[in-house]
Write an enzyme that holds these catalytic residues in place. Sequence first.
Site, mmCIF file in Angstrom:
data_model
loop_
_atom_site.group_PDB
_atom_site.id
_atom_site.type_symbol
_atom_site.label_atom_id
_atom_site.label_comp_id
_atom_site.label_asym_id
_atom_site.label_seq_id
_atom_site.Cartn_x
_atom_site.Cartn_y
_atom_site.Cartn_z
ATOM 1 N N LYS A 18 6.863 -2.871 32.509
ATOM 2 C CA LYS A 18 8.252 -2.458 32.722
ATOM 3 C C LYS A 18 9.175 -3.487 32.107
ATOM 4 O O LYS A 18 8.785 -4.632 31.897
ATOM 5 C CB LYS A 18 8.530 -2.348 34.221
ATOM 6 C CG LYS A 18 7.840 -1.161 34.842
ATOM 7 C CD LYS A 18 8.546 -0.804 36.115
ATOM 8 C CE LYS A 18 7.677 0.074 36.981
ATOM 9 N NZ LYS A 18 8.115 0.000 38.360
ATOM 10 N N HIS A 37 14.345 -7.126 33.442
ATOM 11 C CA HIS A 37 15.779 -6.862 33.523
ATOM 12 C C HIS A 37 16.574 -8.110 33.894
ATOM 13 O O HIS A 37 16.006 -9.194 34.086
ATOM 14 C CB HIS A 37 16.066 -5.705 34.481
ATOM 15 C CG HIS A 37 15.454 -5.891 35.835
ATOM 16 N ND1 HIS A 37 15.878 -6.863 36.700
ATOM 17 C CD2 HIS A 37 14.454 -5.223 36.459
ATOM 18 C CE1 HIS A 37 15.163 -6.786 37.802
ATOM 19 N NE2 HIS A 37 14.281 -5.805 37.682
ATOM 20 N N HIS A 70 15.403 -10.265 36.636
ATOM 21 C CA HIS A 70 14.278 -11.153 36.349
ATOM 22 C C HIS A 70 14.758 -12.406 35.621
ATOM 23 O O HIS A 70 14.276 -13.498 35.875
ATOM 24 C CB HIS A 70 13.233 -10.438 35.491
ATOM 25 C CG HIS A 70 12.530 -9.325 36.211
ATOM 26 N ND1 HIS A 70 12.560 -8.037 35.770
ATOM 27 C CD2 HIS A 70 11.794 -9.324 37.336
ATOM 28 C CE1 HIS A 70 11.859 -7.272 36.596
ATOM 29 N NE2 HIS A 70 11.389 -8.030 37.565
HETATM 30 N N1 ARG Z 1 7.930 -7.621 40.803
HETATM 31 C C1 ARG Z 1 9.097 -7.464 41.616
HETATM 32 C C2 ARG Z 1 10.188 -6.770 40.830
HETATM 33 O O1 ARG Z 1 10.199 -6.858 39.625
HETATM 34 C C3 ARG Z 1 9.618 -8.757 42.124
HETATM 35 C C4 ARG Z 1 8.662 -9.507 43.009
HETATM 36 C C5 ARG Z 1 9.336 -10.553 43.794
HETATM 37 N N2 ARG Z 1 8.472 -11.282 44.658
HETATM 38 C C6 ARG Z 1 7.945 -10.812 45.789
HETATM 39 N N3 ARG Z 1 7.140 -11.578 46.468
HETATM 40 N N4 ARG Z 1 8.254 -9.622 46.253
HETATM 41 O O2 ARG Z 1 11.062 -6.165 41.407
#
Ligand code: ARG
Length: 667
Positions: free
Chosen positions: A200, A203, A206
Amino acid sequence: MASTRFKNVIAGQLAKLTGTDASAIARAIDRPKVKGHGTFSIPLPRLLPASVTSGGKKKKADKKTASESKETLGVVAEVQGGRIPDARATLLARIQNEFDTSGMIRSVQPAGQFLNFTVNEPQYLHDTIQDVVRAENAKQAALSSSTSSTSFSSASSTATTSTSTGTWNAHVESLGYGMDPTVGEGKVVAIDYSSPNIAKPFHGGHLRGTILGNFATRLLRGFGYHVVGINYLGDWGKQYGLMAVGFDRYGDRTKLHQDPIKHLYDVYVRINQDITTNPGLDKLANQYFKQMEDGDPAVLSLWQEFRTLSIDFYRRIYKRLGIEFDIYSGESESARFVPQAYELLRTKGLLKEEADGAWVVDLEKFGLGVCTLRRADGTTLYLTRDVAACLERAERFKFDRHLYMIGDDQNLHMKRLFKIMELAFATEAAETSKDQKQQEHWSRSLQHISFGKVQGMSTRKGNAVFLEDILDTAQSTMLEKMKENQAKFDAVKESSSGREGEGSVELVADQLGISAVVIQDFQAKSHKGYEFSWKRMTESTGNTGIYLQYAYARLCGIADKSGTTLNTSANTSLLTEPEAYELANMISQYPDITLSTLHTLEPSTIVNYLFGLSHAISSANQVLQVKAAAEAGEKDLAEARLLLLWCARVTLGNGMRILGLEPLERM
Ligand code: ARG
């Protein structure tokens, strides 16, 4: 540090004169907001007993302070009559008459609500410079006793020490002036940050999480904490079932190896289009994910390949930002801890089975709804995996604190996670808090560092954003800008003499681009969103990353051309210009700034400070000419000036590094 010592002298005297607690006074001493109002300042009401400032009505009066004051403060008689102005006048008169202004402090002046202090400026300047020299010497000593590597783009230099929790890397480059490695000694902080999703786009959220996590890591390490940086990849869930289906149709191995992140995304987009006309695919994806969760090796090997290739690719991109994670984990790994998580929640009576077979935790009474942790078909959810990951980290890292850098769109998710942990460990936490000497239980140390959205982020390659494209666009924009001044561009090129690695024009442009992106982001307070603007962030004037780099490079240039060598015991009493004192005063504030940022983890505080410092540097550069002094035969003066400018450069450089920038000596 000079600032602390001078504050303590003021506080000590005021405590004697007012009967107020010295450490409380020291904490209330700040910098005057108005220029020309001295070096330190304290709000007057802080020196009056609380009963006075609340108009005799005594709201939340600090009883201890008030009664202590009664014993010593001659003004209490009037105070109790409720006549505040008189009380204040008496107090002021007493301070002004009796405050010793013959030593480190030179004057006390009331101004409105404040009492302002000027210091013995030559001494303050001298002490500040020596603070910087001492801290940098200590850093050098630490660096030379560790496996050193000076290049930013290669692995960071680390001093490895063994502790009960394993082998840790004490990142010595985070040390130096402004840091205090004793603060967090022996404490472990886990930071979950960046954590993109395979297949994905990366964004704006991130991006923010990535640079914020890097900043927090560097800051905490500078204060002596053992930081475990965790990249928790989105690599599990139904969508990876769909990915596999998509790869059967559209996958291309060559492309996968060239750029796994983009290719997987392409596949993902196409299969998602297909699904709109062919709902059967959804079922297929579900089946596929079920097989993944059941551990079917054939299904897992493809997924494993996606994951490994993506991580290798990400690793390279993070390196451009000076980021190295200690651990690449991901939702897939926490899946292994899921049975343990269910077991725990069941024993604590938190897990309930619904009529359809799903397992839920009811957080309704906390306003957080009913959370499904296991679907009726037995598969897990994002929340389930976060519960499991947290348990695993607590056991594995024995963290004292755990930070999650995630955008505010996941506030509810984080609240649910933390509440579940709080309820699951309620008994243990209560036990721990009974023991005064014990730190709070880890389940109470979880903290969501939430932040606002980035709007309008797009790159030259389009709207679906990838971290690499952001960095590439920033780099090429800066390269074009550098070429606008051909003479300067050639000079940078010349000095890098065609090198490809460190110092090459491309790397300079890359660092400038990164500085632009990072500083634009860090300028706004984290909780606020902002509008991503290539134009604004790459300007060389105004508050941009380019401006900070420019200020740093200029200091390096001045030193190079000064015909003077650094002498750390130069005679600083020759620095009599107001600009010199202003600069030293600015430098002296840095350790206070970093310490207060340690508590808020708000990078904008450091960014704003560095702009202030850069302005002071620019004013000082105009008057404190090193080369001219050297040429006029005033060697001592040239050395003193160079030393002060060197301290400014150290401070600016340290601040930039904490933010995640690599200061450039040439640009
Ligand atoms: N992968 C998730 C996203 O892109 C964020 C993860 C953040 N960390 C966690 N422990 N939930 O939305």
